[in-house]
Design an enzyme around this catalytic site. Structure first.
Site, mmCIF file in Angstrom:
data_model
loop_
_atom_site.group_PDB
_atom_site.id
_atom_site.type_symbol
_atom_site.label_atom_id
_atom_site.label_comp_id
_atom_site.label_asym_id
_atom_site.label_seq_id
_atom_site.Cartn_x
_atom_site.Cartn_y
_atom_site.Cartn_z
ATOM 1 N N PHE A 37 -48.873 61.281 -77.863
ATOM 2 C CA PHE A 37 -48.402 60.692 -76.599
ATOM 3 C C PHE A 37 -48.878 61.463 -75.389
ATOM 4 O O PHE A 37 -48.928 60.921 -74.290
ATOM 5 C CB PHE A 37 -46.860 60.624 -76.596
ATOM 6 N N LYS B 159 -55.357 54.156 -83.378
ATOM 7 C CA LYS B 159 -53.901 53.972 -83.478
ATOM 8 C C LYS B 159 -53.278 54.943 -82.481
ATOM 9 O O LYS B 159 -53.093 56.110 -82.761
ATOM 10 C CB LYS B 159 -53.453 54.295 -84.913
ATOM 11 N N GLU C 209 -47.081 55.355 -80.070
ATOM 12 C CA GLU C 209 -46.250 54.187 -79.754
ATOM 13 C C GLU C 209 -45.400 54.437 -78.500
ATOM 14 O O GLU C 209 -44.733 53.529 -78.009
ATOM 15 C CB GLU C 209 -45.358 53.795 -80.950
ATOM 16 N N CYS D 210 -51.103 70.600 -75.305
ATOM 17 C CA CYS D 210 -51.381 71.476 -76.445
ATOM 18 C C CYS D 210 -52.057 72.762 -75.988
ATOM 19 O O CYS D 210 -52.142 73.715 -76.734
ATOM 20 C CB CYS D 210 -52.256 70.765 -77.456
ATOM 21 N N GLU E 256 -43.280 75.620 -81.601
ATOM 22 C CA GLU E 256 -43.768 74.937 -80.389
ATOM 23 C C GLU E 256 -42.605 74.171 -79.772
ATOM 24 O O GLU E 256 -41.956 73.368 -80.448
ATOM 25 C CB GLU E 256 -44.883 73.961 -80.790
HETATM 26 P P1 NAD Z 1 -46.845 63.349 -83.420
HETATM 27 O O1 NAD Z 1 -47.397 64.174 -84.507
HETATM 28 O O2 NAD Z 1 -45.408 62.992 -83.437
HETATM 29 O O3 NAD Z 1 -47.624 61.932 -83.346
HETATM 30 C C1 NAD Z 1 -49.031 61.870 -83.339
HETATM 31 C C2 NAD Z 1 -49.470 60.550 -83.967
HETATM 32 O O4 NAD Z 1 -49.035 60.515 -85.335
HETATM 33 C C3 NAD Z 1 -48.863 59.327 -83.284
HETATM 34 O O5 NAD Z 1 -49.851 58.321 -83.187
HETATM 35 C C4 NAD Z 1 -47.723 58.929 -84.213
HETATM 36 O O6 NAD Z 1 -47.490 57.533 -84.199
HETATM 37 C C5 NAD Z 1 -48.229 59.366 -85.572
HETATM 38 N N1 NAD Z 1 -47.132 59.758 -86.474
HETATM 39 C C6 NAD Z 1 -45.945 60.322 -86.126
HETATM 40 N N2 NAD Z 1 -45.186 60.541 -87.234
HETATM 41 C C7 NAD Z 1 -45.917 60.122 -88.293
HETATM 42 C C8 NAD Z 1 -45.674 60.090 -89.696
HETATM 43 N N3 NAD Z 1 -44.541 60.552 -90.238
HETATM 44 N N4 NAD Z 1 -46.636 59.596 -90.507
HETATM 45 C C9 NAD Z 1 -47.787 59.125 -89.985
HETATM 46 N N5 NAD Z 1 -48.066 59.126 -88.652
HETATM 47 C C10 NAD Z 1 -47.150 59.619 -87.807
HETATM 48 O O7 NAD Z 1 -47.253 64.070 -82.046
HETATM 49 P P2 NAD Z 1 -46.804 63.697 -80.570
HETATM 50 O O8 NAD Z 1 -45.371 64.057 -80.379
HETATM 51 O O9 NAD Z 1 -47.254 62.333 -80.212
HETATM 52 O O10 NAD Z 1 -47.732 64.706 -79.722
HETATM 53 C C11 NAD Z 1 -47.372 66.031 -79.444
HETATM 54 C C12 NAD Z 1 -48.005 66.991 -80.432
HETATM 55 O O11 NAD Z 1 -49.429 66.850 -80.418
HETATM 56 C C13 NAD Z 1 -47.765 68.442 -80.085
HETATM 57 O O12 NAD Z 1 -47.473 69.147 -81.278
HETATM 58 C C14 NAD Z 1 -49.085 68.920 -79.494
HETATM 59 O O13 NAD Z 1 -49.338 70.295 -79.605
HETATM 60 C C15 NAD Z 1 -50.043 68.132 -80.310
HETATM 61 N N6 NAD Z 1 -51.327 68.025 -79.644
HETATM 62 C C16 NAD Z 1 -52.342 68.790 -80.124
HETATM 63 C C17 NAD Z 1 -53.572 68.764 -79.504
HETATM 64 C C18 NAD Z 1 -54.694 69.604 -80.011
HETATM 65 O O14 NAD Z 1 -55.792 69.417 -79.536
HETATM 66 N N7 NAD Z 1 -54.487 70.508 -80.936
HETATM 67 C C19 NAD Z 1 -53.765 67.929 -78.396
HETATM 68 C C20 NAD Z 1 -52.704 67.140 -77.950
HETATM 69 C C21 NAD Z 1 -51.474 67.202 -78.580
#
Ligand code: NAD
Length: 499
Positions: free
Chosen positions: A150, A174, A177, A282, A384
């Protein structure tokens, strides 16, 4: 009546069969602004089929013809920058100037991908043996998938699909959401730039859609960016299904401040790096690590006086931007508040409590928070938080600081502030982190370099964009060729050929 967001398939917005939805909020008001459809397995399979069908024609286009679509896309993104920034700010909650910055960093990857005809050239060696030449080709893989978080609804997808598509692949995206509007719009603009239908499809959804992408045999490669537990799951599942995977995870980024650093500069840098985008980056700095007690005391005072001036408010205003907006959701606000409570219970000193912010609305606001005397073993140090919570973890010496950073499970980004070249050089060499800044607080590499962390911040071998991005979205084939004049000298050979 709130807006319902659908998918983007075969060049147009489309509702598929599933009627499951997830709400979308405006974090500045706390009110629901719409909902997004969540695809079923069958819906997702239909989207994959569309991308599979588009592959043959798109991959046969000349590299230059593909690049010309990207040039037009870049121009369209620029024309629509303000509209896109508003969509990002409205659903994510980051302030408009920050949303524009995100878009610019994404646009730079499109600019990089415009150079794909040059980047995708293979290598050639003449006369590797008598009359024998050898050359390599960098061919597209087929259908690639991207699953994005997100916190950068435009930039992170733009890290992925422009390079994949310029290389001749087709792509199923994808998005998160929580804030899919800007992601859908950037896909639509690519179509308007002349991208054939099906080359880029967007399927909205949750675990059901993701699991389908990770296991469907037609998907060749998966790029994921999100939290570490999901990154690890995506890496394990998609790898077990024979796919190429890069899965970027969470972070806890340290800034080491040496006694010789310009402390005003370091404090200014920390404010933007810790509290910009409400800490939902991140590459945010979430740990300030001053070396020596004197440095720590002076730095703490400088941060505190700057915190008095931090302007927190709506992401979109009629006047000048605030410094930071709300968090993305009420659940996330509760999670961040829970960490603050945890920090107090663990014995850290809460120097500034952002929960005291009274914004006077139902928006998901929390003010800049500062802890001091934080140590490894406390959850607010180890985990985090992904909110505007900066912790000061004091280090006795440079070596102690290096050890603490290296002992941490995450290794995404880090920075050192110093005037001493020797300390900076040693830090860059010894630190086990993927992206390092020297007097630069958020060292996000440019599009023509690659972005990625170490340790549990990245699963897989290749980073995103830059040279690694091109490698990830192409498969190498090496041809060794002999023509009739060379064949005249060839004899039957039963031993391992050597040249
Ligand atoms: P998230 O892991 O909750 O979601 C990421 C994606 O995975 C979304 O599209 C979500 O729909 C999907 N997802 C969530 N739960 C799932 C499941 N159980 N099974 C399959 N798919 C699932 O992350 P978020 O809250 O959207 O984003 C924040 C996180 O992203 C933070 O931890 C941040 O550090 C990380 N991030 C990392 C980088 C990087 O470059 N390392 C960059 C941006 C964000």
């Amino acid at each position: 009546m709130s807006e319902q967001l659908t998918h983007f398939v075969d060049g147009k917005r489309a509702a598929l069969d599933s009627t499951r939805t997830s709400p979308i909020f405006n974090p500045s008001t706390g009110r629901q602004s719409g909902e997004v459809l969540l695809a079923s397995k069958a819906d997702t399979e239909r989207v994959i089929a569309s991308s599979q069908a588009a592959f043959e024609q798109w991959s046969a286009f000349s590299p230059l013809k593909r690049a010309r679509v990207l040039f037009k896309y870049k121009a369209l993104l620029e024309t629509h920058a303000d509209e896109l920034a508003r969509l990002i700010a409205k659903e994510h909650g980051k302030v408009l100037s920050d949303a524009r910055g995100e878009l610019t960093r994404g646009l730079e990857v499109v600019e990089f991908a415009c150079g794909m005809p040059h980047l995708q050239k293979g290598e050639h060696s003449l006369n590797v043996g008598p009359g024998i030449d050898s050359y390599s080709m960098m061919q597209p893989l087929g259908v690639c998938a991207g699953i994005t978080p997100f916190n950068f609804p435009a930039m992170v997808p733009l890290w992925m699909f422009p390079i994949a598509i310029a290389a001749g692949n087709t792509f199923v995206l994808k998005p998160s959401e929580k804030d899919p509007s800007s992601t859908l719009r950037i896909a639509e603009l690519f179509s308007e730039a002349g991208l054939p239908d099906g080359v880029l499809n967007v399927v909205n959804g949750d675990k059901e859609a993701v699991d389908t992408l990770l296991t469907d045999p037609r998907v060749q490669a998966v790029s994921f960016v999100g939290s570490t537990p999901i990154a690890e799951y995506v890496y394990a599942t998609a790898s077990a299904h024979g796919k190429r995977v890069q899965a970027l995870g969470g972070a806890k980024n340290h800034m080491v401040i040496m006694p010789d650093a310009d402390l005003d500069q370091a404090a200014d840098a920390l404010m933007g790096a810790a509290y910009g985008s409400a800490g939902e980056r991140c590459m945010a700095i979430s740990v300030a690590m001053p070396v020596g007690e004197k440095t720590a005391e002076a730095l703490r005072e400088k941060i505190l006086s700057r915190l008095d001036e931090l302007r927190v408010g709506e992401s979109i205003t009629d006047g000048p931007d605030h410094d930071m907006g709300p968090l993305v959701s009420r659940q996330h606000l509760e999670k961040v508040s829970g960490y603050i409570e945890q920090g107090i219970n663990e014995g850290a000193e809460l120097v500034r409590d952002g929960r005291r912010l009274d914004h006077g609305t139902d928006g998901f606001f929390i003010g800049g928070t500062l802890f001091d005397h934080v140590k490894p073993g406390m959850r607010i140090y180890d985990e985090e938080i992904f909110g505007p919570v900066l912790v000061i973890a004091r280090a006795e010496s440079f070596d102690a600081a290096v050890k603490m950073v290296n002992d941490h499970e995450f290794g995404n980004g880090t920075a050192i502030f110093t005037r001493d070249g020797d300390s900076a050089r040693q830090y860059c060499e010894r630190i086990q982190v993927g992206m390092v800044g020297v007097n630069v607080p958020i060292p996000v590499p440019m599009a023509f370099h690659s972005f990625g962390g170490w340790k549990r911040s990245l699963f897989g071998a290749l980073h995103v964009h830059g040279a690694d991005g091109v490698r990830f979205y192409t498969r190498m084939k090496t041809v060794t060729a002999r023509w009739p004049s060379g064949l005249r000298e060839a004899t039957n050979q039963y031993t391992m050929p050597t040249l």
